[in-house]
Design an enzyme around this catalytic site. Structure first.
Site, PDB file in Angstrom:
ATOM      1  N   SER A 118       6.876  -5.448  -9.989  1.00 27.20           N
ATOM      2  CA  SER A 118       7.636  -5.694 -11.203  1.00 27.20           C
ATOM      3  C   SER A 118       7.276  -4.672 -12.281  1.00 27.20           C
ATOM      4  O   SER A 118       7.397  -3.481 -12.066  1.00 27.20           O
ATOM      5  CB  SER A 118       7.396  -7.139 -11.665  1.00 27.20           C
ATOM      6  OG  SER A 118       8.316  -7.544 -12.637  1.00 27.20           O
ATOM      7  N   ASP A 175      17.552 -11.037  -6.253  1.00 28.69           N
ATOM      8  CA  ASP A 175      16.492 -11.084  -7.259  1.00 28.69           C
ATOM      9  C   ASP A 175      17.136 -11.150  -8.635  1.00 28.69           C
ATOM     10  O   ASP A 175      17.790 -10.204  -9.069  1.00 28.69           O
ATOM     11  CB  ASP A 175      15.606  -9.841  -7.134  1.00 28.69           C
ATOM     12  CG  ASP A 175      14.409  -9.855  -8.074  1.00 28.69           C
ATOM     13  OD1 ASP A 175      14.380 -10.676  -9.003  1.00 28.69           O
ATOM     14  OD2 ASP A 175      13.502  -9.027  -7.869  1.00 28.69           O
ATOM     15  N   HIS A 226      11.973 -12.904  -6.931  1.00 25.01           N
ATOM     16  CA  HIS A 226      11.248 -11.783  -7.519  1.00 25.01           C
ATOM     17  C   HIS A 226       9.800 -11.698  -7.069  1.00 25.01           C
ATOM     18  O   HIS A 226       9.120 -10.723  -7.375  1.00 25.01           O
ATOM     19  CB  HIS A 226      11.302 -11.898  -9.053  1.00 25.01           C
ATOM     20  CG  HIS A 226      10.876 -10.659  -9.772  1.00 25.01           C
ATOM     21  ND1 HIS A 226      11.454  -9.422  -9.566  1.00 25.01           N
ATOM     22  CD2 HIS A 226       9.902 -10.458 -10.715  1.00 25.01           C
ATOM     23  CE1 HIS A 226      10.885  -8.520 -10.338  1.00 25.01           C
ATOM     24  NE2 HIS A 226       9.928  -9.124 -11.040  1.00 25.01           N
TER      25      HIS A 226
END
Length: 270
Positions: free
Chosen positions: A101, A223, A251
């Protein structure tokens, strides 16, 4: 680096080193609201033949909260400084950096500044910009992000309870959503609010074309935070990169599909 300074930095970020001390080094970096514990199902898959380094960003997990400086961490560059400091403290080069991320972009910034430190970047669920901009689709309108941040500011614990299961993206496994809620709730709300703004308002699109370290982009098939279009954008913007789309959704395949993710990472290692 002097041993005392190196020790201070390693303590600051709660650095844990495991695995084969003679193997190539893999550094695992966690995303917003998480800690190094999020990698507990993936990182051990590499300990037999790699030196594995995990750490907590300042403000997360077992990091030194007194080291948090709102001025320093008002952009991703503060976290980038920390990554490079840790590599220096451990005297590491030729590192495989695995960033999830927001840490994917932190890895990009670090590799652009000191490319000699890195053998490879592995970017899991990266997003260089979360807000749509003209033809670019980041997955959110500006009003969406402002609403998300306003909600977080007004009631961080309530926001965590409502949003974490959506981020996890596997409603059939509610225990994982609950785990992410708990992880969010362990972060100091003041620090979480600032890190959220730094994360969701960032724009690192121009940094992608400067990457000259071999890069593997890994993307979930669905996602809500970093849609597949964003993964493809990152892949196309980084020359020579590889793209893997997982069957997993959500995610955080680092928790929900650890075996699939681990296999994808290993297949792409140089």
């Amino acid at each position: 680096m002097e041993p005392a300074r190196a020790s201070e930095l390693l303590r600051r970020n709660n650095v844990v080193v495991t695995g084969d001390p003679d193997g190539p080094t893999m550094m695992f970096a966690h995303g917003f609201g998480c800690s190094q514990e999020a990698w507990r199902l993936v990182a051990p898959q590499f300990e037999n033949d790699h030196r594995v380094v995990r750490f907590d960003h300042v403000g997360a997990g077992g990091s030194d909260l007194t080291a948090y400086d709102a001025g320093k961490y008002d952009s991703l560059h503060g976290y980038t400084d920390d990554v490079l400091d840790l590599l220096d403290a451990l005297s590491l080069d030729d590192v495989i950096f695995v960033g999830h991320s927001v840490s994917a972009m932190i890895g990009v910034l670090a590799a652009n500044r000191e490319p000699q430190r890195f053998r490879q970047l592995v970017l899991m669920g990266p997003s260089p910009r979360y807000i749509d901009d003209g033809a670019y689709r980041g997955g959110f309108g500006r009003d969406d992000i402002e609403g998300l941040l306003d909600s977080l500011d007004a009631n961080y614990l309530g926001w965590s309870a409502a949003f974490a299961p959506v981020i996890m993206g596997v409603p059939e496994r509610p225990e994982l959503g609950a785990e992410l809620v708990e992880s969010f709730c362990r972060v100091d709300p003041t620090i979480a609010r600032q890190f959220a703004r730094v994360t969701f308002l960032s724009d690192n699109r121009r940094d992608l074309s400067a990457v000259n370290v071999p890069t593997h982009v890994i993307q979930s098939s669905e996602d809500v935070i970093a849609p597949i279009e964003v993964g493809r954008y990152v892949h196309e913007a980084i020359a020579g990169s590889r793209l893997t789309v997982l069957a997993a959704t959500g995610h955080l395949p680092i928790l929900s599909a650890a075996d699939e993710l681990g296999e994808a990472i290993r297949r792409g290692l140089l």
